[in-house]
Design an enzyme around this catalytic site. Structure first.
Site, PDB file in Angstrom:
ATOM      1  N   LYS A   1       0.840  -1.204   0.000  1.00 50.25           N
ATOM      2  CA  LYS A   1       0.000   0.000   0.000  1.00 50.25           C
ATOM      3  C   LYS A   1       0.879   1.260   0.000  1.00 50.25           C
ATOM      4  CE  LYS A   1      -3.958   1.776   2.497  1.00 50.25           C
ATOM      5  NZ  LYS A   1      -4.748   1.644   3.694  1.00 50.25           N
TER       6      LYS A   1
ATOM      7  N   LYS B   1      17.855  -5.205   2.834  1.00 49.04           N
ATOM      8  CA  LYS B   1      17.557  -6.632   2.761  1.00 49.04           C
ATOM      9  C   LYS B   1      17.665  -7.115   1.303  1.00 49.04           C
ATOM     10  CE  LYS B   1      13.827  -9.653   2.337  1.00 49.04           C
ATOM     11  NZ  LYS B   1      12.491 -10.058   2.171  1.00 49.04           N
TER      12      LYS B   1
ATOM     13  N   LYS C   1      14.388  -9.925  -4.404  1.00 52.27           N
ATOM     14  CA  LYS C   1      14.146  -9.805  -5.844  1.00 52.27           C
ATOM     15  C   LYS C   1      13.496  -8.465  -6.148  1.00 52.27           C
ATOM     16  CE  LYS C   1      12.554 -13.812  -5.210  1.00 52.27           C
ATOM     17  NZ  LYS C   1      12.047 -15.189  -5.082  1.00 52.27           N
TER      18      LYS C   1
HETATM   19  P1  ADP Z   1      12.102 -11.997  -2.080  1.00 47.71           P
HETATM   20  O1  ADP Z   1      12.122 -10.987  -0.974  1.00 47.71           O
HETATM   21  O2  ADP Z   1      13.356 -11.931  -2.867  1.00 47.71           O
HETATM   22  O3  ADP Z   1      10.863 -11.903  -2.945  1.00 47.71           O
HETATM   23  P2  ADP Z   1      10.849 -14.343  -1.028  1.00 47.71           P
HETATM   24  O4  ADP Z   1       9.847 -13.456  -0.374  1.00 47.71           O
HETATM   25  O5  ADP Z   1      10.430 -15.176  -2.200  1.00 47.71           O
HETATM   26  O6  ADP Z   1      12.094 -13.437  -1.410  1.00 47.71           O
HETATM   27  O7  ADP Z   1      11.495 -15.284   0.100  1.00 47.71           O
HETATM   28  C1  ADP Z   1      11.634 -16.713   0.068  1.00 47.71           C
HETATM   29  C2  ADP Z   1      12.251 -17.196   1.376  1.00 47.71           C
HETATM   30  O8  ADP Z   1      13.574 -16.664   1.530  1.00 47.71           O
HETATM   31  C3  ADP Z   1      11.501 -16.770   2.642  1.00 47.71           C
HETATM   32  O9  ADP Z   1      11.575 -17.790   3.613  1.00 47.71           O
HETATM   33  C4  ADP Z   1      12.248 -15.557   3.096  1.00 47.71           C
HETATM   34  O10 ADP Z   1      12.125 -15.328   4.470  1.00 47.71           O
HETATM   35  C5  ADP Z   1      13.671 -15.901   2.738  1.00 47.71           C
HETATM   36  N1  ADP Z   1      14.399 -14.666   2.430  1.00 47.71           N
HETATM   37  C6  ADP Z   1      14.200 -13.846   1.373  1.00 47.71           C
HETATM   38  N2  ADP Z   1      15.072 -12.804   1.391  1.00 47.71           N
HETATM   39  C7  ADP Z   1      15.827 -12.977   2.496  1.00 47.71           C
HETATM   40  C8  ADP Z   1      16.914 -12.245   3.072  1.00 47.71           C
HETATM   41  N3  ADP Z   1      17.402 -11.139   2.509  1.00 47.71           N
HETATM   42  N4  ADP Z   1      17.459 -12.712   4.206  1.00 47.71           N
HETATM   43  C9  ADP Z   1      17.000 -13.848   4.785  1.00 47.71           C
HETATM   44  N5  ADP Z   1      15.990 -14.589   4.289  1.00 47.71           N
HETATM   45  C10 ADP Z   1      15.404 -14.166   3.176  1.00 47.71           C
END
Ligand code: ADP
Ligand code: TRP
Length: 348
Positions: free
Chosen positions: A118, A209, A212
């Site tokens: 949002k 952080k 993607k």
């Molecule tokens: P993104 O933020 O790249 O879209 P996802 O939401 O698909 O990633 O995350 C898939 C898994 O990887 C989840 O369990 C998420 O907590 C973990 N994850 C994603 N980015 C990180 C990060 N920067 N550090 C630790 N864990 C992460």
């Protein structure tokens, strides 16, 4: 005599939205592989969740197989874990609806993922709002005990636990306030989280952080050249080469720590503090450990991606095993709500 280890069921999902990156690997994939060595493991490709944002059908299909190949290449053995594609067990959508009907809008409006979409002016479709409900259904449909996720998913997991309680209070005879009630095999099971503390949030090349959506990521299976380019682009401060540097505030060092053992970390930290060591050197050290870690997995990934029919077969076998667990859970939930029992034939 040592007591027998309790085997619990661990479950997690990963969205097929582009190339998996180091944050996914350290935050979710590696803990999942480690857990699978000791416990019963259920892992799925969250293609339905991906549809809140993905509009490219070919990409969704390809990335779903890509995630399956990634998990296997990183060490998940599909003979020992249940690995499937979320949409191949459509019962999850039914449970999602049943949970929706006991979940207040207030809870969903507090979700960071919804607020973030949002605030950033992203598309606010209904799927974005109901995302945590589908995620709760993913978890509760399989009586999961623990859910390995990165720290950013903790709130969703808390919400899943809340929804289990709302449902148990509404239909399963649980008294409100008894959240930690021992599970009786009849109610929805409240799972615990497993968060990797050391790697709780993996930073991206800009220090935010890694994600993607921020385009600041290092892909697990990038070829050596692309990886080098990505690592060289990691943001550092402008301390001149000859001066001492603080490893603890440096993104390169934070990433290096993910791969290196205690001795390697101490040795690189000493070189930072001694001066005469530039960020370019640190980046090369990072490249070396990362390449050593991922190169064998990359090889396996490429072999798997060359045979999509075999990947599809693995996913279909996984879906059959997942459904065998899901159907009895859904039946007990349906019965509790007063929905009719299903004809036995439909349970197959
Ligand atoms: P993104 O933020 O790249 O879209 P996802 O939401 O698909 O990633 O995350 C898939 C898994 O990887 C989840 O369990 C998420 O907590 C973990 N994850 C994603 N980015 C990180 C990060 N920067 N550090 C630790 N864990 C992460
Ligand atoms: N929402 C998770 C993510 O973005 C993916 C996911 C969907 C998930 N369903 C899940 C994770 C169930 C754990 C359990 O990373």
């Amino acid at each position: 005599m040592t007591p027998a280890k309790v085997r619990f069921r661990s479950l997690s999902g990963i969205k097929p939205t582009g190339q998996p990156h180091w944050g996914n690997y350290f935050g979710m994939i590696r803990p999942a592989v480690q857990l699978a060595a000791e416990h019963e493991s259920f892992y799925f490709i969250a293609d339905l969740h991906a549809l809140t944002t993905v509009r490219d059908a070919a990409a969704l299909t390809k990335d779903s197989l890509g995630i399956a190949a990634t998990l296997i290449a990183c060490g998940l053995n599909p003979d020992h874990v249940v690995l499937w594609r979320q949409s191949d067990v459509p019962e999850v959508l039914e449970l999602s609806w049943l949970l929706s009907c006991v979940t207040g809008m207030g809870l969903l409006e507090r979700a960071h993922s919804y607020k973030d979409a949002k605030n950033k002016g992203k598309e606010l479709n209904h799927g974005v709002m109901t995302y945590p409900v589908l995620m709760a259904a993913d978890i509760l449909l399989y009586d999961a005990d623990v859910v390995p996720v990165g720290k950013d998913q903790m709130q969703h997991l808390e919400m899943a636990r809340d929804m289990a309680t709302y449902f148990n209070v509404a239909y399963m005879g649980q008294t409100a306030g008894q959240e930690e009630l021992a599970w009786d095999g009849r109610m929805l099971k409240r799972p615990a989280a497993i968060v990797q503390e050391r790697t709780a949030i993996v930073p991206g090349i800009d220090g935010q952080k890694m994600s993607k959506s921020y385009d600041n990521y290092l892909a697990i299976f990038a070829d050596a050249k692309t990886l080098k380019k990505g690592i060289m682009a990691i943001k550092t401060d402008s301390t001149p080469l000859e001066l001492p540097k603080d490893p603890d505030t440096c993104n390169v060092f934070a990433l290096y720590k993910l791969f290196a053992d205690a001795d390697q970390q101490a040795s690189l930290a000493d070189r930072y503090r001694a001066g005469g060591f530039g960020y370019g050197h640190a980046k090369l050290a990072l490249l070396e450990v990362a390449e050593a870690h991922f190169a064998p997995m990359r090889q396996r990934y490429q072999e798997l991606m060359a045979d999509p029919a075999q990947l599809e077969q693995i996913l279909q076998q996984g879906a059959a095993k997942a459904r065998a667990v899901a159907l009895p859970v859904l039946e007990r939930v349906r019965r509790a709500t007063g929905l009719p029992a299903r004809p036995v034939g439909r349970l197959a």
